[in-house]
Scaffold this active site. Structure first.
Site, PDB file in Angstrom:
ATOM      1  N   ASP A  90       0.820  -1.219   0.000  1.00 32.00           N
ATOM      2  CA  ASP A  90       0.000   0.000   0.000  1.00 32.00           C
ATOM      3  C   ASP A  90       0.857   1.273   0.000  1.00 32.00           C
ATOM      4  OD1 ASP A  90      -2.327   1.451   0.002  1.00 32.00           O
ATOM      5  OD2 ASP A  90      -2.643   1.325   2.161  1.00 32.00           O
ATOM      6  N   TRP A 135       2.766   7.933  -2.764  1.00 31.76           N
ATOM      7  CA  TRP A 135       4.198   8.095  -3.053  1.00 31.76           C
ATOM      8  C   TRP A 135       4.368   8.909  -4.335  1.00 31.76           C
ATOM      9  CZ3 TRP A 135       7.458   6.892  -7.067  1.00 31.76           C
ATOM     10  CH2 TRP A 135       8.832   6.854  -6.791  1.00 31.76           C
ATOM     11  N   SER A 152      -6.697  -6.373  -6.015  1.00 35.34           N
ATOM     12  CA  SER A 152      -7.837  -6.992  -5.333  1.00 35.34           C
ATOM     13  C   SER A 152      -9.067  -7.017  -6.236  1.00 35.34           C
ATOM     14  CB  SER A 152      -8.160  -6.221  -4.049  1.00 35.34           C
ATOM     15  OG  SER A 152      -8.838  -5.025  -4.372  1.00 35.34           O
ATOM     16  N   THR A 153     -10.043  -7.806  -5.833  1.00 33.95           N
ATOM     17  CA  THR A 153     -11.292  -7.876  -6.613  1.00 33.95           C
ATOM     18  C   THR A 153     -11.972  -6.497  -6.631  1.00 33.95           C
ATOM     19  OG1 THR A 153     -12.246  -8.784  -4.566  1.00 33.95           O
ATOM     20  CG2 THR A 153     -11.858 -10.335  -6.341  1.00 33.95           C
ATOM     21  N   LEU A 160      -6.883  -5.204   7.128  1.00 41.59           N
ATOM     22  CA  LEU A 160      -6.507  -6.358   6.318  1.00 41.59           C
ATOM     23  C   LEU A 160      -7.016  -6.263   4.873  1.00 41.59           C
ATOM     24  CD1 LEU A 160      -4.866  -8.835   6.956  1.00 41.59           C
ATOM     25  CD2 LEU A 160      -6.886  -9.937   7.887  1.00 41.59           C
ATOM     26  N   SER A 161      -8.059  -5.464   4.654  1.00 48.16           N
ATOM     27  CA  SER A 161      -8.597  -5.245   3.301  1.00 48.16           C
ATOM     28  C   SER A 161      -8.838  -6.540   2.516  1.00 48.16           C
ATOM     29  CB  SER A 161      -7.669  -4.313   2.508  1.00 48.16           C
ATOM     30  OG  SER A 161      -7.532  -3.080   3.148  1.00 48.16           O
ATOM     31  N   GLU A 215       0.621 -12.584  12.936  1.00 53.13           N
ATOM     32  CA  GLU A 215       1.051 -11.364  13.619  1.00 53.13           C
ATOM     33  C   GLU A 215       1.024 -10.253  12.574  1.00 53.13           C
ATOM     34  OE1 GLU A 215       1.867 -11.006  16.831  1.00 53.13           O
ATOM     35  OE2 GLU A 215       1.492 -13.123  17.244  1.00 53.13           O
ATOM     36  N   ASN A 271       1.386   3.289  -2.888  1.00 53.80           N
ATOM     37  CA  ASN A 271       2.008   3.643  -4.179  1.00 53.80           C
ATOM     38  C   ASN A 271       1.478   4.964  -4.723  1.00 53.80           C
ATOM     39  OD1 ASN A 271       3.208   1.139  -4.051  1.00 53.80           O
ATOM     40  ND2 ASN A 271       1.680   0.153  -5.332  1.00 53.80           N
ATOM     41  N   HIS A 326       2.900   2.823  -8.901  1.00 53.78           N
ATOM     42  CA  HIS A 326       2.794   1.365  -9.059  1.00 53.78           C
ATOM     43  C   HIS A 326       4.067   0.800  -9.693  1.00 53.78           C
ATOM     44  CE1 HIS A 326      -1.179   1.553  -7.571  1.00 53.78           C
ATOM     45  NE2 HIS A 326      -1.705   2.124  -8.625  1.00 53.78           N
ATOM     46  N   ASN A 350     -10.230  -3.608  -6.825  1.00 54.21           N
ATOM     47  CA  ASN A 350      -9.398  -2.633  -7.546  1.00 54.21           C
ATOM     48  C   ASN A 350      -9.899  -2.313  -8.961  1.00 54.21           C
ATOM     49  OD1 ASN A 350      -6.255  -3.673  -5.998  1.00 54.21           O
ATOM     50  ND2 ASN A 350      -7.616  -1.998  -5.461  1.00 54.21           N
TER      51      ASN A 350
HETATM   52  C1  FPP Z   1      -2.134  -0.087  -3.290  1.00 56.05           C
HETATM   53  O1  FPP Z   1      -1.581   1.209  -3.226  1.00 56.05           O
HETATM   54  C2  FPP Z   1      -1.458  -0.825  -4.336  1.00 56.05           C
HETATM   55  C3  FPP Z   1      -2.057  -1.456  -5.379  1.00 56.05           C
HETATM   56  C4  FPP Z   1      -3.520  -1.472  -5.586  1.00 56.05           C
HETATM   57  C5  FPP Z   1      -1.265  -2.149  -6.424  1.00 56.05           C
HETATM   58  C6  FPP Z   1      -0.043  -2.898  -5.961  1.00 56.05           C
HETATM   59  C7  FPP Z   1       0.652  -3.446  -7.140  1.00 56.05           C
HETATM   60  C8  FPP Z   1       1.970  -3.310  -7.398  1.00 56.05           C
HETATM   61  C9  FPP Z   1       2.936  -2.660  -6.482  1.00 56.05           C
HETATM   62  C10 FPP Z   1       2.518  -3.867  -8.670  1.00 56.05           C
HETATM   63  C11 FPP Z   1       3.129  -5.201  -8.373  1.00 56.05           C
HETATM   64  C12 FPP Z   1       3.684  -5.785  -9.556  1.00 56.05           C
HETATM   65  C13 FPP Z   1       3.957  -7.094  -9.695  1.00 56.05           C
HETATM   66  C14 FPP Z   1       4.633  -7.518 -10.915  1.00 56.05           C
HETATM   67  C15 FPP Z   1       3.598  -8.111  -8.681  1.00 56.05           C
HETATM   68  P1  FPP Z   1      -2.504   2.472  -3.515  1.00 56.05           P
HETATM   69  O2  FPP Z   1      -2.439   2.793  -4.948  1.00 56.05           O
HETATM   70  O3  FPP Z   1      -3.889   2.217  -2.989  1.00 56.05           O
HETATM   71  O4  FPP Z   1      -1.793   3.575  -2.674  1.00 56.05           O
HETATM   72  P2  FPP Z   1      -2.501   4.853  -2.053  1.00 56.05           P
HETATM   73  O5  FPP Z   1      -3.237   4.376  -0.831  1.00 56.05           O
HETATM   74  O6  FPP Z   1      -1.331   5.716  -1.692  1.00 56.05           O
HETATM   75  O7  FPP Z   1      -3.388   5.455  -3.064  1.00 56.05           O
END
Ligand code: FPP
Length: 244
Positions: free
Chosen positions: A20, A25, A65-66, A198-199, A210, A22, A37, A68
């Protein structure tokens, strides 16, 4: 991690990661969420490689996730592209992955995904099926409730066909119908990004996990942060409902 410390620890056998933060960031850097991402996918590579080096038996990464699908089309598209890029890279880097011993598995409802992606997932799983190193589960189109529902349906079908009696249904038969069948339940679930929930991630398997929550955003999460989480985990007294 320092070799001496590492040797003195009983490491978690299975670690779950909720990747979580991305989006935040990227926004903090004036970038599009998709860039977050991409950076998160790099962290996934670094952390999965580090787990293999530590000798962790299983790791599960929550990648999509389902729920997303509700995100903007462009963002969903970027995530699908990242999965494709990972799979193509996994083929190119087969030698390297072989040395690490990765066994790659995908967890989730594959029926909702693009056909070419499903084919790539299956090829990647088949190619690494005999590996004996870390099992890397990538949860894509994954939902914990949907996973349990699917397991219950499989059991109900067996009962309907007379292959199984109602009294044969146990916690083990439910576990055997989950995507993580045959793997230990996660000992430790790590969620960076500042949220403490846990979402819908591994909700059955997490019964005695844990939890480790940190404000660090996933793209900034480093092997040193994982060391901290593991050392914290090792200091906990896990009683599994008993008195110790
Ligand atoms: C949640 O952060 C993250 C996701 C929904 C996507 C996670 C996927 C990756 C990091 C790509 C992984 C790639 C491979 C190849 C396995 P968010 O976007 O909800 O963050 P925010 O809460 O800051 O908006």
């Amino acid at each position: 991690m320092d070799e001496k410390i590492l040797k003195s620890l009983v490491l978690p056998r299975h670690i779950g990661f909720i990747m979580d933060g991305n989006g935040r960031w990227a926004t903090a850097r004036g970038l599009e969420r998709s860039e977050g991402h991409k950076a998160g996918a790099e962290t996934f590579r670094t952390i999965s490689t580090y787990c293999a080096k530590l000798g962790i038996e299983s790791v599960t990464f929550y990648a999509f996730s389902t729920e997303n699908w509700k995100r903007p089309k462009k963002e969903v598209g970027t995530l699908m592209k990242l999965f494709r890029a990972f799979l193509e890279e996994a083929q190119e880097r087969e030698g390297e992955n072989e040395a690490l011993g990765f066994r790659i598995k995908f967890a989730g409802d594959m029926t909702g995904l693009p056909k070419d992606l499903i084919r790539l997932f299956r090829t990647c799983e088949a190619r690494s099926a005999n590996k004996t190193g870390t099992t890397v589960n990538i949860a894509v189109n994954y939902g914990g409730r949907a996973e349990i529902t699917a397991a219950v349906r499989k059991i109900a079908e067996k009962v309907r066909k007379g292959e199984m009696g109602v009294d044969d249904i146990t916690e083990d038969t439910v576990s055997a119908g989950l995507y993580t069948a045959g793997q230990p339940d996660p000992d430790l679930i790590i969620r960076p990004g500042g949220e403490s929930r846990l979402s819908n991630f591994l909700i059955w398997q997490a019964a005695y996990s844990e939890f480790y929550f940190t404000d660090i955003l996933w793209p900034d999460f480093t092997p040193e942060d994982l060391d901290k989480a593991i050392i914290d985990f090792c200091s906990r007294n896990r009683r599994f409902g008993a008195v110790k």
